[in-house]
Design a protein around this motif. Structure first.
Motif, PDB file in Angstrom:
ATOM      1  N   GLY A 243     -31.284  11.290  43.301  1.00  0.00           N
ATOM      2  CA  GLY A 243     -30.086  11.543  44.098  1.00  0.00           C
ATOM      3  C   GLY A 243     -29.828  10.421  45.085  1.00  0.00           C
ATOM      4  N   ILE A 244     -30.894   9.975  45.761  1.00  0.00           N
ATOM      5  CA  ILE A 244     -30.743   8.888  46.753  1.00  0.00           C
ATOM      6  C   ILE A 244     -30.308   7.588  46.052  1.00  0.00           C
ATOM      7  CG2 ILE A 244     -32.026   7.427  48.396  1.00  0.00           C
ATOM      8  CD1 ILE A 244     -33.729  10.007  48.980  1.00  0.00           C
ATOM      9  N   LEU A 245     -30.941   7.303  44.902  1.00  0.00           N
ATOM     10  CA  LEU A 245     -30.583   6.091  44.150  1.00  0.00           C
ATOM     11  C   LEU A 245     -29.124   6.141  43.691  1.00  0.00           C
ATOM     12  CD1 LEU A 245     -33.795   5.618  41.979  1.00  0.00           C
ATOM     13  CD2 LEU A 245     -32.969   4.017  43.682  1.00  0.00           C
ATOM     14  N   SER A 246     -28.677   7.329  43.289  1.00  0.00           N
ATOM     15  CA  SER A 246     -27.287   7.491  42.844  1.00  0.00           C
ATOM     16  C   SER A 246     -26.331   7.251  44.004  1.00  0.00           C
ATOM     17  CB  SER A 246     -27.068   8.884  42.265  1.00  0.00           C
ATOM     18  OG  SER A 246     -27.945   9.104  41.198  1.00  0.00           O
ATOM     19  N   LEU A 247     -26.730   7.723  45.176  1.00  0.00           N
ATOM     20  CA  LEU A 247     -25.926   7.498  46.377  1.00  0.00           C
ATOM     21  C   LEU A 247     -25.861   5.993  46.693  1.00  0.00           C
ATOM     22  CD1 LEU A 247     -24.660   9.785  48.077  1.00  0.00           C
ATOM     23  CD2 LEU A 247     -26.522   9.503  49.701  1.00  0.00           C
ATOM     24  N   PHE A 248     -27.010   5.322  46.597  1.00  0.00           N
ATOM     25  CA  PHE A 248     -27.087   3.868  46.826  1.00  0.00           C
ATOM     26  C   PHE A 248     -26.217   3.115  45.814  1.00  0.00           C
ATOM     27  CE2 PHE A 248     -31.390   3.288  49.231  1.00  0.00           C
ATOM     28  CZ  PHE A 248     -30.863   4.022  50.282  1.00  0.00           C
ATOM     29  N   ASN A 249     -26.206   3.633  44.587  1.00  0.00           N
ATOM     30  CA  ASN A 249     -25.412   2.999  43.536  1.00  0.00           C
ATOM     31  C   ASN A 249     -23.930   3.018  43.896  1.00  0.00           C
ATOM     32  OD1 ASN A 249     -24.974   1.790  41.003  1.00  0.00           O
ATOM     33  ND2 ASN A 249     -24.518   3.769  40.087  1.00  0.00           N
ATOM     34  N   PHE A 250     -23.490   4.130  44.493  1.00  0.00           N
ATOM     35  CA  PHE A 250     -22.095   4.230  44.937  1.00  0.00           C
ATOM     36  C   PHE A 250     -21.817   3.256  46.080  1.00  0.00           C
ATOM     37  CE2 PHE A 250     -21.383   8.524  42.988  1.00  0.00           C
ATOM     38  CZ  PHE A 250     -20.192   8.197  42.377  1.00  0.00           C
ATOM     39  N   ILE A 251     -22.803   3.115  46.998  1.00  0.00           N
ATOM     40  CA  ILE A 251     -22.586   2.285  48.189  1.00  0.00           C
ATOM     41  C   ILE A 251     -22.705   0.788  47.854  1.00  0.00           C
ATOM     42  CG2 ILE A 251     -23.419   1.764  50.534  1.00  0.00           C
ATOM     43  CD1 ILE A 251     -24.512   4.723  50.560  1.00  0.00           C
ATOM     44  N   PHE A 252     -23.821   0.413  47.208  1.00  0.00           N
ATOM     45  CA  PHE A 252     -24.104  -1.019  46.998  1.00  0.00           C
ATOM     46  C   PHE A 252     -23.614  -1.579  45.663  1.00  0.00           C
ATOM     47  CE2 PHE A 252     -27.514   0.508  49.889  1.00  0.00           C
ATOM     48  CZ  PHE A 252     -27.165  -0.243  51.004  1.00  0.00           C
ATOM     49  N   LYS A 253     -23.182  -0.697  44.752  1.00  0.00           N
ATOM     50  CA  LYS A 253     -22.684  -1.117  43.425  1.00  0.00           C
ATOM     51  C   LYS A 253     -23.712  -2.002  42.693  1.00  0.00           C
ATOM     52  CE  LYS A 253     -18.456   0.461  44.380  1.00  0.00           C
ATOM     53  NZ  LYS A 253     -18.372   1.878  44.223  1.00  0.00           N
ATOM     54  N   ASN A 254     -24.978  -1.640  42.805  1.00  0.00           N
ATOM     55  CA  ASN A 254     -26.030  -2.391  42.116  1.00  0.00           C
ATOM     56  C   ASN A 254     -26.485  -1.582  40.903  1.00  0.00           C
ATOM     57  OD1 ASN A 254     -28.532  -3.516  41.307  1.00  0.00           O
ATOM     58  ND2 ASN A 254     -28.860  -4.360  43.352  1.00  0.00           N
ATOM     59  N   LYS A 255     -26.299  -2.163  39.712  1.00  0.00           N
ATOM     60  CA  LYS A 255     -26.587  -1.458  38.455  1.00  0.00           C
ATOM     61  C   LYS A 255     -28.060  -1.046  38.332  1.00  0.00           C
ATOM     62  CE  LYS A 255     -25.630  -1.897  33.539  1.00  0.00           C
ATOM     63  NZ  LYS A 255     -24.790  -0.720  33.377  1.00  0.00           N
ATOM     64  N   ASN A 256     -28.912  -1.820  39.023  1.00  0.00           N
ATOM     65  CA  ASN A 256     -30.349  -1.546  38.911  1.00  0.00           C
ATOM     66  C   ASN A 256     -30.731  -0.174  39.481  1.00  0.00           C
ATOM     67  OD1 ASN A 256     -32.750  -2.436  37.863  1.00  0.00           O
ATOM     68  ND2 ASN A 256     -33.433  -3.322  39.785  1.00  0.00           N
ATOM     69  N   PHE A 257     -29.985   0.292  40.456  1.00  0.00           N
ATOM     70  CA  PHE A 257     -30.271   1.612  41.026  1.00  0.00           C
ATOM     71  C   PHE A 257     -30.114   2.702  39.968  1.00  0.00           C
ATOM     72  CE2 PHE A 257     -29.067  -0.359  45.232  1.00  0.00           C
ATOM     73  CZ  PHE A 257     -30.333  -0.275  45.774  1.00  0.00           C
ATOM     74  N   SER A 258     -29.023   2.619  39.204  1.00  0.00           N
ATOM     75  CA  SER A 258     -28.800   3.647  38.185  1.00  0.00           C
ATOM     76  C   SER A 258     -29.786   3.486  37.029  1.00  0.00           C
ATOM     77  CB  SER A 258     -27.359   3.628  37.681  1.00  0.00           C
ATOM     78  OG  SER A 258     -27.040   2.377  37.187  1.00  0.00           O
ATOM     79  N   LEU A 259     -30.210   2.227  36.795  1.00  0.00           N
ATOM     80  CA  LEU A 259     -31.198   1.962  35.734  1.00  0.00           C
ATOM     81  C   LEU A 259     -32.544   2.617  36.105  1.00  0.00           C
ATOM     82  CD1 LEU A 259     -30.585   0.214  33.260  1.00  0.00           C
ATOM     83  CD2 LEU A 259     -31.906  -1.611  34.292  1.00  0.00           C
ATOM     84  N   ILE A 260     -32.935   2.485  37.370  1.00  0.00           N
ATOM     85  CA  ILE A 260     -34.184   3.099  37.846  1.00  0.00           C
ATOM     86  C   ILE A 260     -34.063   4.627  37.793  1.00  0.00           C
ATOM     87  CG2 ILE A 260     -35.704   3.394  39.864  1.00  0.00           C
ATOM     88  CD1 ILE A 260     -34.974   0.516  40.679  1.00  0.00           C
ATOM     89  N   ALA A 261     -32.911   5.138  38.265  1.00  0.00           N
ATOM     90  CA  ALA A 261     -32.707   6.605  38.275  1.00  0.00           C
ATOM     91  C   ALA A 261     -32.772   7.170  36.860  1.00  0.00           C
ATOM     92  CB  ALA A 261     -31.362   6.917  38.917  1.00  0.00           C
ATOM     93  N   LYS A 262     -32.122   6.482  35.925  1.00  0.00           N
ATOM     94  CA  LYS A 262     -32.116   6.940  34.527  1.00  0.00           C
ATOM     95  C   LYS A 262     -33.536   6.952  33.958  1.00  0.00           C
ATOM     96  CE  LYS A 262     -30.042   5.791  30.088  1.00  0.00           C
ATOM     97  NZ  LYS A 262     -29.417   4.717  29.300  1.00  0.00           N
ATOM     98  N   SER A 263     -34.310   5.896  34.276  1.00  0.00           N
ATOM     99  CA  SER A 263     -35.675   5.786  33.750  1.00  0.00           C
ATOM    100  C   SER A 263     -36.619   6.841  34.336  1.00  0.00           C
ATOM    101  CB  SER A 263     -36.250   4.397  34.033  1.00  0.00           C
ATOM    102  OG  SER A 263     -35.343   3.417  33.674  1.00  0.00           O
ATOM    103  N   LEU A 264     -36.275   7.351  35.511  1.00  0.00           N
ATOM    104  CA  LEU A 264     -37.129   8.367  36.151  1.00  0.00           C
ATOM    105  C   LEU A 264     -36.859   9.776  35.618  1.00  0.00           C
ATOM    106  CD1 LEU A 264     -36.924   7.301  39.899  1.00  0.00           C
ATOM    107  CD2 LEU A 264     -39.043   7.622  38.659  1.00  0.00           C
ATOM    108  N   SER A 265     -35.649   9.980  35.078  1.00  0.00           N
ATOM    109  CA  SER A 265     -35.204  11.346  34.784  1.00  0.00           C
ATOM    110  C   SER A 265     -36.050  12.092  33.737  1.00  0.00           C
ATOM    111  CB  SER A 265     -33.738  11.335  34.377  1.00  0.00           C
ATOM    112  OG  SER A 265     -33.565  10.523  33.258  1.00  0.00           O
ATOM    113  N   THR A 266     -36.483  11.399  32.683  1.00  0.00           N
ATOM    114  CA  THR A 266     -37.227  12.108  31.619  1.00  0.00           C
ATOM    115  C   THR A 266     -38.535  12.679  32.137  1.00  0.00           C
ATOM    116  OG1 THR A 266     -36.407  10.330  30.224  1.00  0.00           O
ATOM    117  CG2 THR A 266     -37.816  11.943  29.171  1.00  0.00           C
TER     118      THR A 266
END
Lengths: 77, 235
Positions: free
Chosen positions: B71-94
């Motif tokens: 959730g925090i990474l997704s929020l950061f992704n909205f603020i900083f527009k850094n694709k790596n945040f969503s990449l990390i979040a996606k990799s953590l989900s499973t």
């Protein structure tokens, strides 16, 4: 003592099934993730090998591409 | 700082540490299993069924922690527009989802000898089930909207909404009358769990956290290779 470890006063079936389920999930998740990583690495290496020589030279300038190929198991050009 | 935070650098770093982490995980897991199945004492009320706690509680903690982080990474992704945040979040989900399922299943197995039922619709258990649904929705959003340009936004919104459920899970046992027991391990006040049970619980938590880190690194690497694969098409 071994009997005590397995039966646990009648609670053994619950305890062992909870631990067994956890270990089963761990092994499955590890194997599935490893399979997915290897599949992606193989896809990349195959695509890389199929590129024309000029593009291979260009792709080689990126250090990460070499790293992916080096870490792909059982792949020969 | 964010410029240095890119998938390429992370890829090199993670390749080197993966084998070491796996070795440490196996050692800690063996110690944790020995402690929790053999050395730790049985409970005066619940007898040996209390040993289920050593897999149930760490799984619940880690699945909650991972979702809060997503959730925090997704929020950061909205603020900083850094694709790596969503990449990390996606990799953590499973791994987070699997830990959530482990917590639900082992909780159900523990519930039968303790409460006499496999399932009750009480606040803690229902909110935990809701968390697993949010995990599923988050994972599916990456697959269903794969070709949609708003894919990252959709999955981020799911994660941010789902994050609101995290404090509900944590405080559900205090806010409502539930069958589920109150927290015995507390950070800001004295824990009511005996040290002989606390030790295996902490060891198993470290082992589970290491395992989720290993899975995260492997998933992250697969995502980076996928990106690089697309990069070859553009050469």
């Amino acid at each position: 003592m071994i009997n005590q470890l397995f039966l646990m006063n009648g609670y053994g079936v619950y305890v062992w099934s909870a631990f067994g389920f956890t270990i089963f999930c761990f092994i499955s998740l590890y194997l599935i993730t490893k399979f997915q990583l290897t599949r992606e690495q193989n896809k990349f290496t195959k695509k890389f090998a199929g590129l024309p020589q000029a593009k291979i030279e260009l792709a080689k300038t990126q250090k990460i591409n070499k790293e992916i190929i080096v870490n792909t198991p059982n792949f020969n050009f | 700082m964010l410029k240095n935070f890119n998938p390429n650098k992370a890829f090199f770093l993670t390749t080197k540490i993966l084998k070491t982490l796996f070795f440490i995980f196996i050692i800690i897991l063996i110690i944790g299993l020995t402690e929790s199945l053999w050395i730790s004492p049985e409970d005066y009320k619940q007898s040996h069924s209390v040993r289920i706690m050593y897999v149930h509680v760490p799984s619940a903690w880690i699945s909650l922690g991972i979702f809060a982080f997503i959730g925090i990474l997704s929020l950061f992704n909205f603020i900083f527009k850094n694709k790596n945040f969503s990449l990390i979040a996606k990799s953590l989900s499973t791994s987070g989802f699997v830990f959530c399922i482990i917590a639900l299943v082992t909780g159900s197995i523990w519930g039968y000898p303790t409460w006499g039922t496999w399932w009750v619709w009480d606040a803690r258990i229902t909110s935990m089930l809701l968390l697993s649904i949010f995990y599923l929705m988050y994972i599916l959003s990456w697959k269903v909207f794969e070709k949609n340009i708003n894919q990252e936004k959709i999955s981020s919104i799911i994660a941010i909404i789902g994050m609101l459920n995290v404090p509900i899970i944590k405080f559900s046992v205090d806010w409502w009358n539930t069958l589920h027991q109150n927290a015995t391990v507390k950070i800001f006040s004295k824990s009511s769990i005996h040290p002989s049970m606390m030790l295996p619980l902490l060891i198993m938590t470290v082992a589970f956290a290491l395992f989720s880190l290993i899975i995260f690194i492997m998933e992250y690497k697969a995502e980076v290779v996928k990106l690089k694969n697309k990069g070859l098409d553009r050469l």
